[in-house]
Motif scaffolding. Structure first.
Motif, mmCIF file in Angstrom:
data_model
loop_
_atom_site.group_PDB
_atom_site.id
_atom_site.type_symbol
_atom_site.label_atom_id
_atom_site.label_comp_id
_atom_site.label_asym_id
_atom_site.label_seq_id
_atom_site.Cartn_x
_atom_site.Cartn_y
_atom_site.Cartn_z
ATOM 1 N N ALA A 97 35.990 53.607 47.993
ATOM 2 C CA ALA A 97 36.413 52.224 48.191
ATOM 3 C C ALA A 97 37.872 52.172 48.605
ATOM 4 O O ALA A 97 38.252 51.406 49.501
ATOM 5 C CB ALA A 97 36.202 51.433 46.902
ATOM 6 N N GLU A 98 38.664 53.050 47.984
ATOM 7 C CA GLU A 98 40.078 53.049 48.337
ATOM 8 C C GLU A 98 40.259 53.487 49.785
ATOM 9 O O GLU A 98 41.047 52.914 50.536
ATOM 10 C CB GLU A 98 40.830 53.998 47.401
ATOM 11 N N LYS A 99 39.446 54.515 50.147
ATOM 12 C CA LYS A 99 39.523 55.005 51.522
ATOM 13 C C LYS A 99 39.161 53.893 52.499
ATOM 14 O O LYS A 99 39.852 53.662 53.496
ATOM 15 C CB LYS A 99 38.553 56.181 51.681
ATOM 16 N N ALA A 100 38.048 53.201 52.160
ATOM 17 C CA ALA A 100 37.604 52.103 53.019
ATOM 18 C C ALA A 100 38.685 51.035 53.107
ATOM 19 O O ALA A 100 38.961 50.489 54.190
ATOM 20 C CB ALA A 100 36.318 51.502 52.457
ATOM 21 N N TYR A 101 39.297 50.778 51.986
ATOM 22 C CA TYR A 101 40.354 49.764 51.947
ATOM 23 C C TYR A 101 41.515 50.173 52.845
ATOM 24 O O TYR A 101 42.008 49.383 53.655
ATOM 25 C CB TYR A 101 40.807 49.597 50.497
ATOM 26 N N GLN A 102 41.879 51.490 52.712
ATOM 27 C CA GLN A 102 42.975 51.982 53.537
ATOM 28 C C GLN A 102 42.619 51.869 55.015
ATOM 29 O O GLN A 102 43.437 51.457 55.848
ATOM 30 C CB GLN A 102 43.284 53.450 53.191
ATOM 31 N N ALA A 104 40.481 49.825 56.333
ATOM 32 C CA ALA A 104 40.507 48.411 56.715
ATOM 33 C C ALA A 104 41.930 47.956 56.951
ATOM 34 O O ALA A 104 42.214 47.208 57.907
ATOM 35 C CB ALA A 104 39.861 47.574 55.607
ATOM 36 N N LEU A 105 42.824 48.472 56.096
ATOM 37 C CA LEU A 105 44.229 48.098 56.233
ATOM 38 C C LEU A 105 44.763 48.578 57.590
ATOM 39 O O LEU A 105 45.409 47.820 58.323
ATOM 40 C CB LEU A 105 45.006 48.754 55.087
#
Lengths: 194, 255
Positions: A97-102, A104-105
């Protein structure tokens, strides 16, 4: 049988005697009465009840308590293992999720950059257009002004020749001559050219 | 008895606490209900309370009783596994039964007025002989005549081996004796010493010297009692671990 009673016959004699008696009694008890442990008449009873107790205990433990305890411990071990696995899974998910968030960022950032540059280009285009229009207008106005200046200049020249003709005629008339309009005009024109 | 004591002074019967007698009537046969029966039954009841009722909830997070039961289970299981190896684990229920019986008897014996079943050689000798016979038969059944290799110390010089074999043989047959007397002797001695100190305690009623002796003896009783609590556990542990050691010899006589 083992009731070897020691009596401190004279209380006033004090402890020394009492202690002596005590030691005597302790030794005496073991000797005369014998240890109850060595009273063989009690052995069959003790052995019988010991065997009964051990058999009962064995069945209670082996059939009920130990399997249950083994089960409890295995369950706990299983629970701990599965909990750890679950924790690992959740951790992996969180990392994902963090990777996806990054990601997305990063995407959002590049999108924003694109939008900004697009907007900048548009503004630049508008600006260019406006500048061009303004330039064209300025050029048109300048051209018009030049034309009017030319007209004014032309008008001024015409006025000069008129004034010159009138002045010449007036001068001629003042000199007593009769001014021929044609010749005056020609003379003025000639002068004006020169 | 009490009246007599007060009238006549100090009385010493340190061994009276070990007397076996019928609870009902006077006749003592093998099957009559005695104080031995009573205290063994109390031990069984305690085992049921701790190991059956205490674990009835099968909680993943154990309560006090279940914790103790699990602790005892883990303690003995690890002991059996460590000492006898993995193939000894199938004898774990027998060893656990012995441990639990001895531990409960020892601790129950510490209750004031209690009868200590494990202070009797008759009781401990039966258990020791059971272990001895079991281990010897198992040794021959598992290893055949190789079991005799236990007595033939192959790491010693050849000349010494027959002598060592004799010593080993004697020590092997002394095992049940030391195994049983160690436990009974420890329990008996500790309880008898406490009782002797207890007999000194009322000295203050008879003599002025009692003002010094009585507090000292009470202190000594407390100290001995604390030591006996330790001994009660240690002797149960020692009996159990020796059983494991003998079992290991039966399973792997080569060592």
């Amino acid at each position: 049988m083992a009731n070897t009673t020691t009596t401190a016959t004279d209380v006033a004699e004090g402890t020394a005697e009492a202690v002596g008696h005590a030691a005597d009694a302790a030794g005496h008890a073991a000797e005369s009465a014998g240890m109850p442990q060595l009273d063989f008449s009690t052995f069959p009873n003790q052995i019988f009840w010991l065997l009964v107790t051990l058999v009962v205990l064995y069945f209670i433990l082996a059939k009920i308590a130990l399997p249950r305890l083994a089960g409890i411990l295995a369950d706990r071990q299983g629970r701990i293992t599965s909990d750890l696995e679950m924790a690992q899974k959740l951790k992996d998910q969180a990392q994902e999720a963090e990777k996806a968030y990054q990601q997305a960022l990063i995407d959002a950032r590049s999108e924003a950059g694109k939008i900004v540059s697009a907007a900048r280009a548009e503004i630049q285009a508008d600006l260019d257009k406006a500048t061009a229009k303004a330039d064209a207008e300025i050029a048109a106005r300048a051209a018009e002004s030049a034309k009017r200046i030319d007209e004014i200049r032309a008008g001024a020249v015409a006025s000069v020749s008129e004034v010159a003709k009138d002045t010449a005629e007036a001068i001629v008339a003042a000199l007593g001559g009769k001014a021929d309009a044609k010749s005056v005009a020609a003379a003025v024109a000639a002068r004006m050219k020169g | 008895m009490a009246a007599e004591t007060e009238a006549q002074g100090l009385t010493f019967h340190p061994m009276d606490q070990f007397k076996v007698g019928p609870l009902f009537g006077d006749a003592l046969s093998a099957f009559s209900i005695t104080n031995v029966t009573l205290w063994m039954a109390i031990a069984v009841l305690c085992v049921i309370v701790l190991f059956v009722l205490g674990t009835a909830k099968r909680s993943v997070v154990p309560g006090r009783m279940q914790s103790i039961a699990e602790l005892a289970y883990g303690f003995v299981y690890k002991m059996v596994e460590d000492v006898t190896g993995h193939d000894g684990v199938k004898y774990f229920p027998y060893i656990f039964t012995l441990f639990v019986f001895i531990a409960f008897s020892n601790f129950l014996g510490l209750l004031p007025g209690a009868f200590t079943t494990t202070s009797h050689v008759a009781v401990t000798a039966v258990m020791a002989v059971m272990v001895f016979l079991f281990v010897t038969i198992l040794g021959f059944a598992k290893n055949g005549l190789h079991f005799l290799g236990l007595f033939w110390v192959s790491s010693a010089p050849l000349a010494l081996r027959p002598i060592l074999a004799v010593i080993e043989l004697i020590s092997y047959f002394v095992r049940p004796v030391s195994h049983s007397i160690r436990l009974a002797g420890n329990m008996m001695a500790g309880h008898a010493v406490i009782k002797v100190f207890a007999a000194f305690a009322p000295l203050v009623l008879f003599s002025a010297v009692g003002y010094a002796v009585t507090p000292l003896s009470i202190l000594a009783i407390v100290a001995m009692y604390a030591l006996e609590i330790l001994v009660a556990f240690i002797q149960a542990y020692v009996f159990t671990i020796l059983t494991c050691v003998y079992l290991r010899d039966a399973l792997h006589p080569g060592h």
